[in-house]
Design an enzyme around this catalytic site. Structure first.
Site, PDB file in Angstrom:
ATOM      1  N   CYS A   1       0.813  -1.221   0.000  1.00 18.33           N
ATOM      2  CA  CYS A   1       0.000   0.000   0.000  1.00 18.33           C
ATOM      3  C   CYS A   1       0.844   1.269   0.000  1.00 18.33           C
ATOM      4  CB  CYS A   1      -0.929   0.031   1.209  1.00 18.33           C
ATOM      5  SG  CYS A   1      -2.025   1.472   1.226  1.00 18.33           S
TER       6      CYS A   1
ATOM      7  N   ARG B   1      -0.270   4.657   2.848  1.00 20.27           N
ATOM      8  CA  ARG B   1      -0.227   4.429   4.294  1.00 20.27           C
ATOM      9  C   ARG B   1       0.018   5.664   5.160  1.00 20.27           C
ATOM     10  NH1 ARG B   1       3.946  -0.396   4.821  1.00 20.27           N
ATOM     11  NH2 ARG B   1       4.509   0.064   2.645  1.00 20.27           N
TER      12      ARG B   1
ATOM     13  N   TRP C   1      -9.402   5.879  -0.955  1.00 24.65           N
ATOM     14  CA  TRP C   1      -9.789   6.460  -2.241  1.00 24.65           C
ATOM     15  C   TRP C   1      -8.860   5.884  -3.308  1.00 24.65           C
ATOM     16  CZ3 TRP C   1      -8.533   9.899   1.890  1.00 24.65           C
ATOM     17  CH2 TRP C   1      -7.209  10.299   1.922  1.00 24.65           C
TER      18      TRP C   1
ATOM     19  N   GLU D   1      -4.891   3.298 -10.931  1.00 24.90           N
ATOM     20  CA  GLU D   1      -5.593   2.019 -10.725  1.00 24.90           C
ATOM     21  C   GLU D   1      -6.729   1.895 -11.743  1.00 24.90           C
ATOM     22  OE1 GLU D   1      -6.250   0.754  -6.489  1.00 24.90           O
ATOM     23  OE2 GLU D   1      -5.975   2.895  -6.173  1.00 24.90           O
TER      24      GLU D   1
HETATM   25  C1  HEM Z   1      -6.543   6.366   1.588  1.00 29.04           C
HETATM   26  C2  HEM Z   1      -6.208   6.117   0.322  1.00 29.04           C
HETATM   27  C3  HEM Z   1      -5.503   4.867  -0.144  1.00 29.04           C
HETATM   28  C4  HEM Z   1      -4.828   4.784  -1.320  1.00 29.04           C
HETATM   29  C5  HEM Z   1      -4.642   5.914  -2.355  1.00 29.04           C
HETATM   30  C6  HEM Z   1      -4.314   3.448  -1.422  1.00 29.04           C
HETATM   31  C7  HEM Z   1      -3.597   2.976  -2.531  1.00 29.04           C
HETATM   32  C8  HEM Z   1      -3.323   1.641  -2.749  1.00 29.04           C
HETATM   33  C9  HEM Z   1      -2.912   1.094  -4.020  1.00 29.04           C
HETATM   34  C10 HEM Z   1      -2.705   1.895  -5.313  1.00 29.04           C
HETATM   35  C11 HEM Z   1      -2.738  -0.232  -3.846  1.00 29.04           C
HETATM   36  C12 HEM Z   1      -2.312  -1.250  -4.919  1.00 29.04           C
HETATM   37  C13 HEM Z   1      -3.632  -1.843  -5.461  1.00 29.04           C
HETATM   38  C14 HEM Z   1      -3.441  -2.605  -6.768  1.00 29.04           C
HETATM   39  O1  HEM Z   1      -2.370  -2.411  -7.389  1.00 29.04           O
HETATM   40  O2  HEM Z   1      -4.353  -3.348  -7.143  1.00 29.04           O
HETATM   41  C15 HEM Z   1      -3.036  -0.533  -2.468  1.00 29.04           C
HETATM   42  C16 HEM Z   1      -2.946  -1.788  -1.919  1.00 29.04           C
HETATM   43  C17 HEM Z   1      -3.383  -2.093  -0.629  1.00 29.04           C
HETATM   44  N1  HEM Z   1      -3.910  -1.207   0.291  1.00 29.04           N
HETATM   45 FE1  HEM Z   1      -4.026   0.798   0.122  1.00 29.04          FE
HETATM   46  N2  HEM Z   1      -4.647   2.720  -0.311  1.00 29.04           N
HETATM   47  C18 HEM Z   1      -5.393   3.553   0.496  1.00 29.04           C
HETATM   48  C19 HEM Z   1      -5.992   3.196   1.700  1.00 29.04           C
HETATM   49  C20 HEM Z   1      -5.962   1.910   2.257  1.00 29.04           C
HETATM   50  C21 HEM Z   1      -6.710   1.514   3.433  1.00 29.04           C
HETATM   51  C22 HEM Z   1      -7.672   2.416   4.210  1.00 29.04           C
HETATM   52  C23 HEM Z   1      -6.387   0.210   3.680  1.00 29.04           C
HETATM   53  C24 HEM Z   1      -6.855  -0.711   4.778  1.00 29.04           C
HETATM   54  C25 HEM Z   1      -7.358  -0.273   5.939  1.00 29.04           C
HETATM   55  C26 HEM Z   1      -5.444  -0.204   2.636  1.00 29.04           C
HETATM   56  C27 HEM Z   1      -4.887  -1.470   2.542  1.00 29.04           C
HETATM   57  C28 HEM Z   1      -4.258  -1.948   1.402  1.00 29.04           C
HETATM   58  C29 HEM Z   1      -3.907  -3.347   1.198  1.00 29.04           C
HETATM   59  C30 HEM Z   1      -4.115  -4.495   2.198  1.00 29.04           C
HETATM   60  C31 HEM Z   1      -3.349  -3.443  -0.085  1.00 29.04           C
HETATM   61  C32 HEM Z   1      -2.824  -4.721  -0.787  1.00 29.04           C
HETATM   62  C33 HEM Z   1      -4.008  -5.440  -1.431  1.00 29.04           C
HETATM   63  C34 HEM Z   1      -3.615  -6.793  -2.054  1.00 29.04           C
HETATM   64  O3  HEM Z   1      -2.671  -7.432  -1.495  1.00 29.04           O
HETATM   65  O4  HEM Z   1      -4.239  -7.202  -3.059  1.00 29.04           O
HETATM   66  N3  HEM Z   1      -5.191   0.849   1.802  1.00 29.04           N
HETATM   67  N4  HEM Z   1      -3.390   0.635  -1.805  1.00 29.04           N
HETATM   68  N1  UGT Z   2      -7.200   2.464  -3.595  1.00 30.19           N
HETATM   69  C1  UGT Z   2      -7.356   1.173  -3.252  1.00 30.19           C
HETATM   70  N2  UGT Z   2      -6.831   0.248  -4.021  1.00 30.19           N
HETATM   71  C2  UGT Z   2      -6.757  -1.104  -3.747  1.00 30.19           C
HETATM   72  C3  UGT Z   2      -6.350  -1.567  -2.496  1.00 30.19           C
HETATM   73  C4  UGT Z   2      -6.281  -2.947  -2.257  1.00 30.19           C
HETATM   74  C5  UGT Z   2      -6.586  -3.863  -3.288  1.00 30.19           C
HETATM   75  C6  UGT Z   2      -6.986  -3.374  -4.528  1.00 30.19           C
HETATM   76  C7  UGT Z   2      -7.346  -4.318  -5.621  1.00 30.19           C
HETATM   77  O1  UGT Z   2      -6.531  -5.459  -5.560  1.00 30.19           O
HETATM   78  C8  UGT Z   2      -6.881  -6.380  -6.574  1.00 30.19           C
HETATM   79  C9  UGT Z   2      -6.471  -7.747  -6.181  1.00 30.19           C
HETATM   80  C10 UGT Z   2      -5.006  -7.835  -6.610  1.00 30.19           C
HETATM   81  N3  UGT Z   2      -4.824  -6.765  -7.582  1.00 30.19           N
HETATM   82  C11 UGT Z   2      -6.101  -6.074  -7.802  1.00 30.19           C
HETATM   83  C12 UGT Z   2      -7.065  -2.019  -4.767  1.00 30.19           C
HETATM   84  C13 UGT Z   2      -8.088   0.799  -2.038  1.00 30.19           C
HETATM   85  C14 UGT Z   2      -9.122  -0.097  -1.877  1.00 30.19           C
HETATM   86  C15 UGT Z   2      -9.541  -0.208  -0.531  1.00 30.19           C
HETATM   87  C16 UGT Z   2      -8.830   0.596   0.316  1.00 30.19           C
HETATM   88  S1  UGT Z   2      -7.698   1.487  -0.553  1.00 30.19           S
END
Ligand code: HEM
Ligand code: UGT
Length: 363
Positions: free
Chosen positions: A67, A70, A238, A243
């Site tokens: 993420c 963070r 958000w 994405e």
């Molecule tokens: C507040 C704005 C946030 C932004 C802009 C953001 C952005 C992102 C992005 C761009 C990814 C990669 C997603 C992908 O490539 O498919 C990601 C992954 C992730 N984010 Fe964030 N995030 C945010 C908030 C959060 C929140 C609130 C949580 C949990 C409480 C969170 C937990 C995670 C997790 C667990 C992943 C990995 C998901 C996976 O393994 O598939 N994020 N985030």
């Molecule tokens: N901006 C975000 N993006 C993502 C965060 C976590 C996961 C994903 C989508 O993950 C899919 C499964 C593995 N790649 C695509 C998108 C958020 C979603 C919920 C909180 S922040």
């Protein structure tokens, strides 16, 4: 037995870090640890206080190595929905999450936490990958909608749901309590916020109507805190523009819109050297950022997001914590080398609390 000993160890590790961060004394920590050990030795389980639950969910976000968002980990809004057992009450909590987190477009990062897996009790599972997502249909003329949703769309159709067959049909919510029959419900349209996508100056989609939903709400991951597993804990932030613009709309196995955009921009798609894919990609991502902004829906561009991540790294170092991360996910899919992230290394050490993938509850 070993399970209880393992749970006690995980509980003590979590409580020690959590109570230290919350400023409790050693005396307060020790009395809580003793209480939890009692509970585990008699029930093989222990219940978090609401404060432990809230801080644990924030720590899990802070520990999410993939993420980039963070920096704001400590401002997660946590809704304690434990004790919600009846299906209709669960649907109401999910509808409430969507409307609360959307907040008219000024998105509030929110997580709703239902009961954890409790020995001898029915677990709750949400079958959706995200609460808001579009259906995908395989037809003779090819795929309509989101190819990523084809399998889940079939499950919804088998459960009795009927789509309209458009490229942007919002899927129903599907939940299951224990091994009971899964239940589905359409999301009330008054709580759904969608953004029509248009480019500020060029008609890049021709006569095709393109839109996306405002709030990404991940609903299929497991939140683990101090050895306790929360298998239904939907969370949202958000979007980062790439994405939607560089993956959901651009991947060949998603909406595959680059050829359409390139043709509407009169680019030379006959040769790679015209960099038509790159030019179409930038205009598509510009359109996404412009459209969300025009409609007052929170979104962050990948340059700002990278700067915010750098601030997070510095803040963590100030707090005496190591920064862990997964480089391949942290770099954005557009112009990655223009961000600092590309030019450094990150240790991909997984520490708890954290969010994990879990087995899909359907095949
Ligand atoms: C507040 C704005 C946030 C932004 C802009 C953001 C952005 C992102 C992005 C761009 C990814 C990669 C997603 C992908 O490539 O498919 C990601 C992954 C992730 N984010 Fe964030 N995030 C945010 C908030 C959060 C929140 C609130 C949580 C949990 C409480 C969170 C937990 C995670 C997790 C667990 C992943 C990995 C998901 C996976 O393994 O598939 N994020 N985030
Ligand atoms: N901006 C975000 N993006 C993502 C965060 C976590 C996961 C994903 C989508 O993950 C899919 C499964 C593995 N790649 C695509 C998108 C958020 C979603 C919920 C909180 S922040």
């Amino acid at each position: 037995n070993t399970d209880r000993a393992k749970l006690m160890k995980e509980a003590e590790n979590f409580l020690t870090n959590c109570y230290d961060e919350l400023g409790y004394s050693m005396t307060e920590l020790n009395s809580r640890v003793n209480q939890v050990n009692e509970e585990i030795s008699s029930n093989g389980f222990y219940a978090h206080t609401t404060e432990e639950l809230k801080h644990g969910a924030k720590m899990a976000w802070r520990n999410s190595n993939k993420c980039i968002g963070r920096l704001f980990w400590d401002r997660l809004h946590v809704i304690d929905a434990r004790g919600t057992k009846e299906e209709n009450a669960i649907f109401e909590q999910l509808f409430n999450h969507i409307s609360f987190a959307t907040n008219g477009g000024k998105i509030i990062p929110t997580i709703t936490i239902f009961d954890p897996v409790i020995p001898g009790e029915d677990p709750i599972r949400i079958w959706n990958h995200q609460l808001l997502r579009y259906a995908g249909y395989e037809t003779e003329q090819g795929v309509i909608g989101d190819p990523d949703s084809i399998t889940f769309t079939k499950v919804c159709l088998e459960l009795g749901w009927e789509g309209n067959g458009t490229a942007f049909d919002l899927l129903p919510l599907v939940i299951q309590v224990g091994n009971k029959q899964p239940m589905w419900k359409e999301i009330p349209e008054e709580i759904i916020m969608e953004v029509p996508i248009e480019h500020p100056t060029e008609p890049i989609f021709g006569d095709m109507e393109v839109k996306w939903y405002g709030v990404p709400i991940i609903s299929d991951m497991r939140l683990e805190i101090g050895g306790i597993q929360y298998c239904a804990a939907p969370f949202n932030g958000w979007y980062m523009g790439t994405e939607v613009g560089a993956r959901n709309f651009a991947d060949e196995n998603r909406y595959n819109l680059l050829p359409l955009v390139a043709n509407n921009l009169n680019l030379d798609v006959q040769t790679n050297r015209s960099l038509w894919k790159d030019r179409a990609l930038v205009e598509l991502n510009l359109a996404v950022l412009y459209s969300y902004q025009q409609h007052g829906v929170t979104i962050v561009d990948h340059h700002t997001a990278a700067q915010q991540f750098l601030a997070f790294e510095n803040k963590e170092i100030q707090s005496g914590r190591d920064v862990t991360g997964m480089w391949s996910w942290l770099i954005p899919p557009v112009s990655p080398a223009t961000t600092h992230v590309f030019h450094k290394r990150y240790e991909n050490k997984v520490i708890t609390p954290n969010y994990y993938y879990q087995e899909k509850p359907f095949i």
